[in-house]
Write an enzyme that holds these catalytic residues in place. Structure first.
Site, mmCIF file in Angstrom:
data_model
loop_
_atom_site.group_PDB
_atom_site.id
_atom_site.type_symbol
_atom_site.label_atom_id
_atom_site.label_comp_id
_atom_site.label_asym_id
_atom_site.label_seq_id
_atom_site.Cartn_x
_atom_site.Cartn_y
_atom_site.Cartn_z
ATOM 1 N N ASP A 32 0.983 -1.125 0.126
ATOM 2 C CA ASP A 32 0.510 -0.053 0.587
ATOM 3 C C ASP A 32 0.949 1.350 -0.010
ATOM 4 O O ASP A 32 1.935 1.191 0.548
ATOM 5 C CB ASP A 32 -0.953 0.209 1.435
ATOM 6 N N ARG A 88 -18.680 3.543 -11.016
ATOM 7 C CA ARG A 88 -18.117 3.218 -11.303
ATOM 8 C C ARG A 88 -17.195 4.165 -12.283
ATOM 9 O O ARG A 88 -15.745 4.329 -12.054
ATOM 10 C CB ARG A 88 -17.878 1.548 -11.141
ATOM 11 N N ASN A 95 -8.230 6.880 -10.232
ATOM 12 C CA ASN A 95 -8.274 5.101 -10.870
ATOM 13 C C ASN A 95 -6.825 4.995 -12.035
ATOM 14 O O ASN A 95 -5.990 4.167 -11.546
ATOM 15 C CB ASN A 95 -9.195 4.331 -10.438
ATOM 16 N N VAL A 118 -8.928 -5.237 -9.713
ATOM 17 C CA VAL A 118 -9.746 -5.594 -9.626
ATOM 18 C C VAL A 118 -10.157 -3.756 -8.966
ATOM 19 O O VAL A 118 -11.439 -3.237 -9.222
ATOM 20 C CB VAL A 118 -10.089 -5.547 -8.328
ATOM 21 N N ASN A 120 -11.839 -0.424 -10.014
ATOM 22 C CA ASN A 120 -12.579 0.335 -11.319
ATOM 23 C C ASN A 120 -12.089 1.894 -11.530
ATOM 24 O O ASN A 120 -11.664 2.478 -10.762
ATOM 25 C CB ASN A 120 -14.457 0.271 -10.012
ATOM 26 N N ASP A 148 -20.394 -10.586 -10.259
ATOM 27 C CA ASP A 148 -22.037 -10.266 -9.752
ATOM 28 C C ASP A 148 -22.414 -11.284 -10.473
ATOM 29 O O ASP A 148 -23.536 -11.346 -10.238
ATOM 30 C CB ASP A 148 -21.848 -9.323 -11.319
ATOM 31 N N ARG A 151 -23.778 -12.313 -6.556
ATOM 32 C CA ARG A 151 -24.563 -11.682 -6.441
ATOM 33 C C ARG A 151 -26.008 -12.185 -6.941
ATOM 34 O O ARG A 151 -26.953 -12.162 -6.376
ATOM 35 C CB ARG A 151 -24.183 -10.001 -6.380
ATOM 36 N N HIS A 175 -19.072 -4.378 -16.354
ATOM 37 C CA HIS A 175 -18.936 -4.528 -15.324
ATOM 38 C C HIS A 175 -19.584 -2.799 -13.640
ATOM 39 O O HIS A 175 -18.761 -2.226 -13.826
ATOM 40 C CB HIS A 175 -17.658 -4.914 -13.867
HETATM 41 N N1 LIG Z 1 -13.922 -5.706 -9.321
HETATM 42 C C1 LIG Z 1 -15.099 -5.217 -8.385
HETATM 43 O O1 LIG Z 1 -15.925 -5.948 -8.657
HETATM 44 C C2 LIG Z 1 -14.583 -4.205 -7.243
HETATM 45 C C3 LIG Z 1 -15.323 -4.455 -5.967
HETATM 46 C C4 LIG Z 1 -15.582 -3.689 -5.062
HETATM 47 C C5 LIG Z 1 -14.459 -2.617 -5.337
HETATM 48 N N2 LIG Z 1 -14.283 -3.206 -6.337
HETATM 49 C C6 LIG Z 1 -12.807 -1.756 -6.575
HETATM 50 O O2 LIG Z 1 -11.459 -1.581 -5.840
HETATM 51 C C7 LIG Z 1 -11.173 -0.696 -5.796
HETATM 52 C C8 LIG Z 1 -10.368 -0.691 -3.944
HETATM 53 O O3 LIG Z 1 -11.850 -0.491 -3.018
HETATM 54 P P1 LIG Z 1 -11.513 -0.167 -1.643
HETATM 55 O O4 LIG Z 1 -12.868 -0.686 -0.855
HETATM 56 O O5 LIG Z 1 -10.155 -1.141 -0.924
HETATM 57 O O6 LIG Z 1 -10.966 1.293 -0.807
HETATM 58 P P2 LIG Z 1 -9.893 1.214 -0.198
HETATM 59 O O7 LIG Z 1 -9.906 2.743 -0.098
HETATM 60 O O8 LIG Z 1 -10.486 0.569 1.350
HETATM 61 O O9 LIG Z 1 -8.017 0.553 -0.471
HETATM 62 C C9 LIG Z 1 -7.770 1.420 -1.328
HETATM 63 C C10 LIG Z 1 -6.200 0.755 -1.055
HETATM 64 O O10 LIG Z 1 -5.933 0.990 -2.110
HETATM 65 C C11 LIG Z 1 -4.477 2.036 -1.420
HETATM 66 N N3 LIG Z 1 -3.745 3.086 -2.617
HETATM 67 C C12 LIG Z 1 -3.974 3.977 -2.779
HETATM 68 N N4 LIG Z 1 -2.876 4.627 -4.656
HETATM 69 C C13 LIG Z 1 -2.651 3.149 -4.024
HETATM 70 C C14 LIG Z 1 -0.626 3.601 -5.013
HETATM 71 N N5 LIG Z 1 -0.659 4.386 -5.770
HETATM 72 N N6 LIG Z 1 -0.324 2.406 -4.712
HETATM 73 C C15 LIG Z 1 -0.851 1.612 -3.163
HETATM 74 N N7 LIG Z 1 -1.442 1.424 -2.709
HETATM 75 C C16 LIG Z 1 -2.729 2.922 -3.028
HETATM 76 C C17 LIG Z 1 -5.173 2.861 -0.359
HETATM 77 O O11 LIG Z 1 -4.132 3.603 -0.085
HETATM 78 C C18 LIG Z 1 -5.964 2.383 0.212
HETATM 79 O O12 LIG Z 1 -6.074 0.901 1.452
HETATM 80 C C19 LIG Z 1 -11.660 0.259 -5.421
HETATM 81 O O13 LIG Z 1 -11.654 1.265 -7.053
HETATM 82 C C20 LIG Z 1 -13.444 -0.254 -5.983
HETATM 83 O O14 LIG Z 1 -14.379 0.432 -7.134
HETATM 84 C C21 LIG Z 1 -14.115 -3.331 -7.834
#
Ligand SMILES: NC(=O)c1ccc[n+]([C@@H]2O[C@H](COP(=O)([O-])OP(=O)(O)OC[C@H]3O[C@@H](n4cnc5c(N)ncnc54)[C@H](O)[C@@H]3O)[C@@H](O)[C@H]2O)c1
Length: 308
Positions: A32, A88, A95, A118, A120, A148, A151, A175
């Protein structure tokens, strides 16, 4: 088997936890950008090992990619999640930069890795990884359809008042709230089409509830969900690690399949030790084909916002 998970937030930590509990990986590296955060999550998770009975070693690193070197699989969850009322697609501005730099660092230290995207908007982030890393197409997989579909199965089981293990179903397409294509026609309870057990209107409700599954949780939680996303990623990681050739709908680069080209979108694939082993073609009816094309148009609109 070494797995790196970038982003030690809600989804990343949940994903690391499920991988460890299943006990098939030797090491999980959590990375992280927030100082000490991944180290803290890794230590906390390691202190569950004797209680939950796993031997997977979990280590944390603050932005230090040398610790990720030689990873067989890398999962990208870094980036911001949506807040209630957001789509998203609105996350792209922040992102895209994160996914681009993180995937470059991962590939630099693990050139033979398989990437699971993962963050978005996931289909567009998967497309971005294809355009910027140079990895072969079988080694970049977007996670969305596995979640999905889980769900969808939950909603079918709810409507039928049935155990979830009785039901089967799949969601393909983008998605996103509007782009998902839940295949209600092919959903079954113990091989019997679910349409035999519920009205058309109820099945339509199941479909709509599935499409807004993420938004419903975001409204309840104030941020996006993590248990089911983490479980979905861990199932895909396990399919690769154990060469299961398991079928999941995943976002993959299409080159003519489903009449689509130069786009990453959810279609059924077989997942094994080489990542995407095969794209599975299923016969869609006219309405499903139209829905899929519409969904692809939505993904393309978001892809057009990328600065490649
Ligand atoms: N594809 C899917 O089905 C799906 C499902 C749920 C969430 N998501 C996506 O996953 C992502 C994460 O969601 P979350 O709830 O865990 O968010 P979160 O905020 O809890 O965690 C994200 C983490 O990424 C870290 N981060 C940010 N920039 C970074 C970098 N450059 N290098 C390393 N770490 C970095 C942050 O410090 C944070 O701890 C979001 O974009 C969310 O929309 C996708």
């Amino acid at each position: 088997m070494k797995v790196t998970v970038v982003g030690a937030g809600a989804v990343g930590a949940s994903c690391a936890e499920y991988i460890a509990i299943k006990n098939f990986a030797s090491e999980v590296v959590l990375v992280d950008i927030k100082e000490g955060f991944a180290e803290g999550k890794a230590m906390d998770l390691m202190q569950t090992a004797s209680l939950n009975g796993f031997d997977t070693r979990i280590v944390g690193a603050t932005n230090d990619y040398s610790k990720t070197a030689g990873s067989d699989i890398c999962v990208i969850t870094s980036g911001i999640p949506r807040k209630p009322g957001m789509t998203r697609e609105e996350l792209i501005g922040i992102n895209a930069g994160i996914v681009k730099s993180v995937s470059a660092s991962l590939v630099q230290h693990s050139p033979n890795t398989i990437l699971i995207v993962v963050s978005n908007p996931m289909d567009t982030m998967t497309y971005l990884a294809h355009k910027t890393t140079g990895l072969p197409k079988n080694r970049i997989i977007g996670m969305g359809g596995a979640l999905d579909s889980a769900r969808f199965k939950y909603r079918i089981a709810e409507a039928l008042d049935a155990p979830i293990s009785d039901v089967d179903g799949m969601v393909i397409g983008g998605h996103s709230d509007t782009g998902m294509v839940p295949l209600t026609r092919l959903a079954t309870r113990n091989s019997v089409p679910v349409s035999a057990f519920m009205s058309e209107a109820r099945l339509e409700q199941v479909k709509e509830d599935t499409k807004v599954g993420g938004a419903t949780l975001t409204k309840l939680l104030g941020t996006s969900a993590w248990y089911a996303p983490g479980a979905a990623v861990s199932a895909m990681v396990q399919a690769i690690a154990c060469d299961q050739k398991k079928m999941f709908p995943c976002s993959t680069m299409l080159e003519g399949e489903y009449n689509l080209n130069d786009i990453c979108i959810g279609v059924p694939v077989l997942i094994g030790k080489n990542g995407i082993e095969k794209i599975v073609s299923i016969e869609l009816n006219a309405a499903e084909k139209a829905h899929m094309q519409e969904s692809a148009e939505g993904v393309r609109k978001t892809n057009d916002l990328l600065e490649l």
